[in-house]
Motif scaffolding. Structure first.
Motif, PDB file in Angstrom:
ATOM      1  N   THR A 170       0.847  -1.241  -0.268  1.00 58.15           N
ATOM      2  CA  THR A 170      -0.525  -0.042  -0.083  1.00 58.15           C
ATOM      3  C   THR A 170       0.950   1.371  -0.002  1.00 58.15           C
ATOM      4  N   SER A 171       1.947   0.827   0.910  1.00 52.33           N
ATOM      5  CA  SER A 171       3.527   1.773   0.168  1.00 52.33           C
ATOM      6  C   SER A 171       4.218   1.182   0.187  1.00 52.33           C
ATOM      7  N   THR A 172       5.199   1.891  -0.420  1.00 54.41           N
ATOM      8  CA  THR A 172       6.429   0.646  -0.838  1.00 54.41           C
ATOM      9  C   THR A 172       7.662   1.474   0.244  1.00 54.41           C
ATOM     10  N   MET A 173       7.991   0.311   0.999  1.00 48.31           N
ATOM     11  CA  MET A 173       9.555   0.622   1.773  1.00 48.31           C
ATOM     12  C   MET A 173      10.524  -0.131   1.764  1.00 48.31           C
ATOM     13  N   THR A 186      10.457   4.943   3.633  1.00 51.07           N
ATOM     14  CA  THR A 186       9.006   4.556   3.170  1.00 51.07           C
ATOM     15  C   THR A 186       8.818   5.947   2.046  1.00 51.07           C
ATOM     16  N   LEU A 187       8.165   5.001   0.335  1.00 53.46           N
ATOM     17  CA  LEU A 187       8.971   6.179  -0.397  1.00 53.46           C
ATOM     18  C   LEU A 187       7.560   6.943  -0.633  1.00 53.46           C
ATOM     19  N   ASN A 188       8.532   8.551  -0.697  1.00 52.79           N
ATOM     20  CA  ASN A 188       6.582   9.653  -1.261  1.00 52.79           C
ATOM     21  C   ASN A 188       6.540   9.369  -2.199  1.00 52.79           C
ATOM     22  N   ILE A 191       7.859  12.930  -4.330  1.00 53.66           N
ATOM     23  CA  ILE A 191       8.614  12.942  -5.183  1.00 53.66           C
ATOM     24  C   ILE A 191       9.987  12.478  -5.309  1.00 53.66           C
ATOM     25  N   GLY A 192       9.366  11.196  -4.673  1.00 56.48           N
ATOM     26  CA  GLY A 192      10.329  10.098  -5.065  1.00 56.48           C
ATOM     27  C   GLY A 192      11.285   9.915  -4.594  1.00 56.48           C
ATOM     28  N   SER A 193      11.989  10.385  -3.255  1.00 60.03           N
ATOM     29  CA  SER A 193      12.758   9.947  -2.513  1.00 60.03           C
ATOM     30  C   SER A 193      12.195   9.283  -1.566  1.00 60.03           C
TER      31      SER A 193
END
Length: 334
Positions: A170-173, A186-188, A191-193
């Motif tokens: 559900t989020s990329t970690m 955790t990836l935002n 903004i790709g960070s």
């Protein structure tokens, strides 16, 4: 700066000194994995929109059908690690043999090998369930100036210098360790960070979740059968909750946060176990131990096992320390 506002890149630079080889190469290597994971994440997240899900028509060395995304992830990680001129060799679960990489000066001067499962849990791709990437890093043992050989990859887990996984959920970690604790980022996607979201991750010593494919129950060793029955008894803190996703990264990640045990024992179908020692069990064992957990084949510490082949399989029991020790007790007594 608040630690939780810290990006993965900033964290890697700030913590370089906690790593015993401070040449900066490991930082560049972790940054390469971060970059490849972002690219793979992009494809995983649009898998339902384009013709990238489904089987590629090939079978990997393990005899499993390769999913198209497996092939894509494998290519991206190999490409990114090769171009950055950091590693001298890569072994992937998707490749029959290891890959030798020469350094840009053509003298085989790079010091690290990477072992990778590019897309763990890929049978879940078509049904939109979390999948992941698992990686393990060692310093080569053969002399600099020579091509890598099999012995560079067949090292015990205790020799790992870094290990981690990426969970595309559900989020990329991205979660990793260099032997100084475990941290999750955790990836935002806007903004790709990656941002530090889970500092100093720890397994609770006890948990109430057990994760095992109970469809294989009849084929399990007696010790595991009895431990599962123990988990189901109505006594004290039990019965435990059964949770099994069938994606090692996802099951491990949940159990590390909530407390639990993951088991993939040997069975009559898989007499040596099913998970791969080098691509799955060793990196996850390193992370588990750094997070106050434990990993075992039922009798022996995973990271003490001497590997004899690249795609070796072992039974795997991993998670909260007290739960793993209880399962080992059942194995010993039965």
């Amino acid at each position: 700066m608040s630690k939780r506002n810290q990006t993965l890149g900033e964290f890697i630079i700030e913590n370089q000194t906690s790593f015993k080889y401070t040449s900066g190469e490991l930082s560049r290597l972790l940054n390469s994995i971060r970059l490849a994971a972002k690219v793979v994440n992009h494809e995983v997240n649009k898998a339902g929109l384009v013709d990238i899900i489904g089987a590629a028509g090939d079978t990997n060395i393990q005899g499993e059908d390769q999913q198209k995304l497996d092939v894509y992830a494998n290519e991206k990680f190999i490409q990114t690690l090769t171009k950055r001129n950091i590693v001298c060799g890569i072994a992937s679960e998707e490749e029959d043999d290891f890959i030798t990489i020469n350094s840009q000066d053509e003298n085989h001067q790079n010091k690290y090998v990477v072992l990778i499962d590019p897309l763990d849990g890929s049978s879940n791709i078509d049904v939109n369930v979390s999948v992941g990437t698992i990686f393990s890093v060692y310093r080569r043992v053969t002399p600099l100036g020579t091509p890598v050989s099999l012995e560079d990859f067949l090292q015990k887990g205790i020799a790992q210098v870094a290990a981690g996984y990426v969970v595309y959920g559900t989020s990329t970690m991205l979660v990793y360790t260099t032997g100084d604790g475990v941290n999750g980022f955790t990836l935002n996607p806007a903004i790709g960070s990656y941002y530090l979201s889970h500092p100093n991750m720890q397994f609770p010593e006890d948990g109430n979740i057990y994760s095992v494919n109970e469809g294989n129950y009849l084929d399990f060793p007696l010790g595991i059968k009895k431990y599962i029955k123990y988990c189901q008894e109505d006594e004290g803190e039990r019965p435990y909750t059964s949770r099994y996703i069938g994606s090692l990264v996802s099951d491990f990640h949940r159990n590390m946060i909530k407390g639990g045990i993951y088991m993939y024992p040997k069975s009559s179908k898989n007499p040596k176990g099913k998970l791969r020692l080098l691509y799955e069990c060793n990196p996850m064992a390193f992370i588990a131990e750094q997070a106050n957990g434990k990993a075992s084949d039922g009798y022996t510490r995973i990271m003490d096992i001497e590997p004899t082949e690249l795609h070796e399989r072992v039974p795997f029991i991993c998670g909260s320390k007290n739960m793993v020790e209880k399962a080992e007790e059942f194995m010993r007594n039965n």
